[in-house]
Write a protein that holds these residues in place. Structure first.
Motif, PDB file in Angstrom:
ATOM      1  N   PHE A  67     -15.745 -11.983 -15.446  1.00 17.03           N
ATOM      2  CA  PHE A  67     -15.298 -12.922 -14.419  1.00 17.03           C
ATOM      3  C   PHE A  67     -15.790 -12.495 -13.033  1.00 17.03           C
ATOM      4  CE2 PHE A  67     -11.992 -13.704 -11.194  1.00 17.03           C
ATOM      5  CZ  PHE A  67     -12.076 -15.089 -11.107  1.00 17.03           C
ATOM      6  N   VAL A  68     -15.539 -11.244 -12.661  1.00 15.85           N
ATOM      7  CA  VAL A  68     -15.920 -10.761 -11.331  1.00 15.85           C
ATOM      8  C   VAL A  68     -17.443 -10.743 -11.189  1.00 15.85           C
ATOM      9  CG1 VAL A  68     -15.914  -8.731  -9.818  1.00 15.85           C
ATOM     10  CG2 VAL A  68     -13.793  -9.482 -10.916  1.00 15.85           C
ATOM     11  N   CYS A  69     -18.138 -10.261 -12.198  1.00 18.86           N
ATOM     12  CA  CYS A  69     -19.603 -10.188 -12.126  1.00 18.86           C
ATOM     13  C   CYS A  69     -20.232 -11.571 -12.018  1.00 18.86           C
ATOM     14  CB  CYS A  69     -20.155  -9.409 -13.311  1.00 18.86           C
ATOM     15  SG  CYS A  69     -19.696  -7.658 -13.261  1.00 18.86           S
ATOM     16  N   ALA A  70     -19.696 -12.543 -12.741  1.00 23.85           N
ATOM     17  CA  ALA A  70     -20.213 -13.912 -12.667  1.00 23.85           C
ATOM     18  C   ALA A  70     -20.029 -14.477 -11.264  1.00 23.85           C
ATOM     19  CB  ALA A  70     -19.525 -14.801 -13.696  1.00 23.85           C
ATOM     20  N   ARG A  71     -18.867 -14.221 -10.675  1.00 28.19           N
ATOM     21  CA  ARG A  71     -18.618 -14.725  -9.320  1.00 28.19           C
ATOM     22  C   ARG A  71     -19.589 -14.095  -8.326  1.00 28.19           C
ATOM     23  NH1 ARG A  71     -14.652 -18.041  -7.180  1.00 28.19           N
ATOM     24  NH2 ARG A  71     -14.832 -18.656  -9.334  1.00 28.19           N
ATOM     25  N   ALA A 122     -18.243  -3.985 -11.507  1.00 27.51           N
ATOM     26  CA  ALA A 122     -17.866  -3.906 -12.922  1.00 27.51           C
ATOM     27  C   ALA A 122     -17.069  -2.637 -13.189  1.00 27.51           C
ATOM     28  CB  ALA A 122     -19.110  -3.951 -13.802  1.00 27.51           C
ATOM     29  N   VAL A 123     -17.489  -1.524 -12.614  1.00 24.90           N
ATOM     30  CA  VAL A 123     -16.750  -0.262 -12.782  1.00 24.90           C
ATOM     31  C   VAL A 123     -15.378  -0.373 -12.129  1.00 24.90           C
ATOM     32  CG1 VAL A 123     -16.697   2.186 -12.159  1.00 24.90           C
ATOM     33  CG2 VAL A 123     -18.831   1.161 -12.960  1.00 24.90           C
ATOM     34  N   ILE A 124     -15.331  -0.894 -10.918  1.00 21.91           N
ATOM     35  CA  ILE A 124     -14.074  -0.981 -10.171  1.00 21.91           C
ATOM     36  C   ILE A 124     -13.066  -1.860 -10.885  1.00 21.91           C
ATOM     37  CG2 ILE A 124     -13.027  -1.885  -8.047  1.00 21.91           C
ATOM     38  CD1 ILE A 124     -15.665  -0.902  -6.626  1.00 21.91           C
ATOM     39  N   VAL A 125     -13.457  -3.070 -11.251  1.00 26.25           N
ATOM     40  CA  VAL A 125     -12.488  -3.971 -11.894  1.00 26.25           C
ATOM     41  C   VAL A 125     -12.073  -3.430 -13.254  1.00 26.25           C
ATOM     42  CG1 VAL A 125     -14.083  -5.601 -13.034  1.00 26.25           C
ATOM     43  CG2 VAL A 125     -11.856  -6.391 -12.201  1.00 26.25           C
ATOM     44  N   SER A 126     -12.982  -2.779 -13.962  1.00 26.78           N
ATOM     45  CA  SER A 126     -12.623  -2.178 -15.254  1.00 26.78           C
ATOM     46  C   SER A 126     -11.542  -1.119 -15.076  1.00 26.78           C
ATOM     47  CB  SER A 126     -13.848  -1.547 -15.915  1.00 26.78           C
ATOM     48  OG  SER A 126     -14.797  -2.526 -16.247  1.00 26.78           O
ATOM     49  N   CYS A 137       4.063  -3.091 -18.091  1.00 29.36           N
ATOM     50  CA  CYS A 137       4.532  -4.405 -17.666  1.00 29.36           C
ATOM     51  C   CYS A 137       3.838  -5.471 -18.516  1.00 29.36           C
ATOM     52  CB  CYS A 137       4.181  -4.610 -16.201  1.00 29.36           C
ATOM     53  SG  CYS A 137       4.663  -6.216 -15.599  1.00 29.36           S
ATOM     54  N   HIS A 138       4.565  -6.507 -18.839  1.00 29.07           N
ATOM     55  CA  HIS A 138       3.971  -7.566 -19.657  1.00 29.07           C
ATOM     56  C   HIS A 138       4.221  -8.949 -19.082  1.00 29.07           C
ATOM     57  CE1 HIS A 138       2.695  -4.860 -22.804  1.00 29.07           C
ATOM     58  NE2 HIS A 138       3.837  -4.240 -22.649  1.00 29.07           N
ATOM     59  N   THR A 139       4.518  -9.040 -17.779  1.00 29.72           N
ATOM     60  CA  THR A 139       4.785 -10.346 -17.199  1.00 29.72           C
ATOM     61  C   THR A 139       3.501 -11.107 -16.918  1.00 29.72           C
ATOM     62  OG1 THR A 139       4.876  -9.376 -14.991  1.00 29.72           O
ATOM     63  CG2 THR A 139       6.967  -9.634 -16.164  1.00 29.72           C
ATOM     64  N   ARG A 140       2.610 -10.518 -16.127  1.00 25.30           N
ATOM     65  CA  ARG A 140       1.346 -11.168 -15.784  1.00 25.30           C
ATOM     66  C   ARG A 140       0.415 -10.153 -15.165  1.00 25.30           C
ATOM     67  NH1 ARG A 140       2.259 -12.685  -9.793  1.00 25.30           N
ATOM     68  NH2 ARG A 140       4.052 -11.462  -9.534  1.00 25.30           N
ATOM     69  N   MET A 141      -0.851 -10.398 -15.325  1.00 29.00           N
ATOM     70  CA  MET A 141      -1.874  -9.611 -14.641  1.00 29.00           C
ATOM     71  C   MET A 141      -2.848 -10.616 -14.047  1.00 29.00           C
ATOM     72  SD  MET A 141      -4.729  -6.810 -15.972  1.00 29.00           S
ATOM     73  CE  MET A 141      -3.895  -6.634 -17.492  1.00 29.00           C
ATOM     74  N   LEU A 142      -3.049 -10.532 -12.765  1.00 36.25           N
ATOM     75  CA  LEU A 142      -3.976 -11.424 -12.081  1.00 36.25           C
ATOM     76  C   LEU A 142      -5.171 -10.627 -11.595  1.00 36.25           C
ATOM     77  CD1 LEU A 142      -1.411 -13.433  -9.946  1.00 36.25           C
ATOM     78  CD2 LEU A 142      -2.539 -14.167 -12.049  1.00 36.25           C
ATOM     79  N   VAL A 143      -6.358 -11.195 -11.768  1.00 32.32           N
ATOM     80  CA  VAL A 143      -7.576 -10.567 -11.280  1.00 32.32           C
ATOM     81  C   VAL A 143      -8.241 -11.563 -10.349  1.00 32.32           C
ATOM     82  CG1 VAL A 143      -9.843  -9.642 -11.904  1.00 32.32           C
ATOM     83  CG2 VAL A 143      -7.853  -9.204 -13.375  1.00 32.32           C
ATOM     84  N   GLY A 144      -8.578 -11.106  -9.164  1.00 26.85           N
ATOM     85  CA  GLY A 144      -9.209 -11.985  -8.189  1.00 26.85           C
ATOM     86  C   GLY A 144     -10.383 -11.316  -7.516  1.00 26.85           C
ATOM     87  N   VAL A 145     -11.248 -12.134  -6.972  1.00 26.42           N
ATOM     88  CA  VAL A 145     -12.367 -11.652  -6.164  1.00 26.42           C
ATOM     89  C   VAL A 145     -12.478 -12.591  -4.968  1.00 26.42           C
ATOM     90  CG1 VAL A 145     -14.107 -12.870  -7.545  1.00 26.42           C
ATOM     91  CG2 VAL A 145     -14.781 -10.912  -6.171  1.00 26.42           C
ATOM     92  N   ARG A 146     -12.584 -12.017  -3.780  1.00 23.20           N
ATOM     93  CA  ARG A 146     -12.586 -12.764  -2.531  1.00 23.20           C
ATOM     94  C   ARG A 146     -13.724 -12.307  -1.632  1.00 23.20           C
ATOM     95  NH1 ARG A 146      -9.404 -14.788  -5.235  1.00 23.20           N
ATOM     96  NH2 ARG A 146      -7.209 -15.180  -4.947  1.00 23.20           N
ATOM     97  N   ARG A 147     -14.011 -13.134  -0.643  1.00 16.69           N
ATOM     98  CA  ARG A 147     -14.939 -12.790   0.435  1.00 16.69           C
ATOM     99  C   ARG A 147     -14.176 -12.915   1.750  1.00 16.69           C
ATOM    100  NH1 ARG A 147     -20.555 -13.664  -0.254  1.00 16.69           N
ATOM    101  NH2 ARG A 147     -20.675 -12.513   1.691  1.00 16.69           N
ATOM    102  N   VAL A 169     -17.876  -8.409   3.299  1.00 18.10           N
ATOM    103  CA  VAL A 169     -16.930  -7.712   2.413  1.00 18.10           C
ATOM    104  C   VAL A 169     -16.637  -8.555   1.176  1.00 18.10           C
ATOM    105  CG1 VAL A 169     -14.572  -6.814   2.189  1.00 18.10           C
ATOM    106  CG2 VAL A 169     -15.838  -6.464   4.314  1.00 18.10           C
ATOM    107  N   VAL A 170     -16.658  -7.890   0.029  1.00 18.61           N
ATOM    108  CA  VAL A 170     -16.155  -8.458  -1.226  1.00 18.61           C
ATOM    109  C   VAL A 170     -14.911  -7.663  -1.578  1.00 18.61           C
ATOM    110  CG1 VAL A 170     -16.569  -8.659  -3.705  1.00 18.61           C
ATOM    111  CG2 VAL A 170     -18.370  -9.258  -2.088  1.00 18.61           C
ATOM    112  N   ARG A 171     -13.825  -8.365  -1.869  1.00 24.48           N
ATOM    113  CA  ARG A 171     -12.560  -7.710  -2.219  1.00 24.48           C
ATOM    114  C   ARG A 171     -12.213  -8.047  -3.667  1.00 24.48           C
ATOM    115  NH1 ARG A 171      -8.489  -8.214   2.148  1.00 24.48           N
ATOM    116  NH2 ARG A 171      -9.618  -6.363   2.791  1.00 24.48           N
ATOM    117  N   ILE A 172     -12.023  -7.011  -4.473  1.00 26.98           N
ATOM    118  CA  ILE A 172     -11.585  -7.151  -5.860  1.00 26.98           C
ATOM    119  C   ILE A 172     -10.096  -6.848  -5.872  1.00 26.98           C
ATOM    120  CG2 ILE A 172     -11.801  -6.243  -8.208  1.00 26.98           C
ATOM    121  CD1 ILE A 172     -14.730  -5.465  -7.344  1.00 26.98           C
TER     122      ILE A 172
END
Length: 158
Positions: free
Chosen positions: A46-50, A64-68, A79-89, A94-97
Motif C-alpha cells: 500500500f505505502v510503496c504503491a502510493r 518498505a522497511v519503515i512500514v514493515s 490489541c485487536h480493535t483496529r490497525m490503521l496504516v497511512g501515508v501523507r505528504r 516530507v512523506v509521513r508514514i
C-alpha cells in the motif's frame, strides 16, 4: 499528546510536542488492517504503491522497511480493535508514514546485542528517518509516525 524522538548523543529520547491526533483522520491514503502477519505485506505494498503514484520511487525501499517494522510492532501489542496504516505528504519535502493501533503501549528502542534475533526495528526506523519519528497518544491507542525527506526538486529554469 505527541511524543517525538530526538537524537541526543546517539541515543533516542522522547519529547512532548503539541497534539497531532488528527494524523490518521485527515485526507485519503489510509487502510484498515487486521492484526495478522499478512498485514505487514499488505501495508508495505500500500505505502510503496502510493509513493510510486507520487513519483517518489527513491523512497520506496526505506519506506518498505519503515512500514514493515511499525506494522510488525503494532501487531505484537496484543490489541485487536483496529490497525490503521497511512501515508501523507504534510509538505512537498516530507512523506509521513503512520501506523495507528488501539494500544497505548509505547514503542521502545532497545540496544539489541549481536546475537539477538529481534529488537533492531525501531533503531532502523530511527536511522532511516534521521530521528524524525514519534508517537501520538490517543484516548484509546496511539499513532506512530515516521518522516522521510523527499528528494530536492530539480530546478529547470533557464
Amino acid at each position: 499528546m505527541t511524543l517525538l524522538s530526538k537524537a541526543v548523543r546517539g541515543d533516542a529520547v522522547l519529547q512532548q510536542v503539541p497534539d497531532a491526533s488528527a494524523h490518521l483522520r485527515s485526507a485519503s491514503g489510509t487502510v484498515c488492517l487486521p492484526y495478522q502477519p499478512e498485514s505487514v505485506g499488505v501495508a508495505r505494498r500500500f505505502v510503496c504503491a502510493r509513493l510510486r503514484e507520487w513519483g517518489l520511487d527513491d523512497l520506496v525501499d526505506d519506506s518498505a522497511v519503515i512500514v514493515s517494522e511499525l506494522v510488525t510492532n503494532s501487531s505484537k501489542t496484543g490489541c485487536h480493535t483496529r490497525m490503521l496504516v497511512g501515508v501523507r505528504r504534510p509538505t512537498d519535502r516530507v512523506v509521513r508514514i503512520l501506523v495507528g493501533d488501539g494500544s497505548r503501549s509505547m514503542p521502545v528502542m532497545i540496544q539489541a546485542g549481536p546475537d539477538a534475533t529481534s529488537g533492531r526495528g525501531l533503531a532502523m526506523v530511527h536511522r532511516l528517518t534521521n530521528g524524525r519519528w514519534g508517537v501520538t497518544l490517543l484516548p484509546f491507542g496511539k499513532v506512530v509516525h515516521a518522516d522521510l525527506t523527499t528528494p530536492a526538486p530539480i530546478n529547470r529554469s533557464p
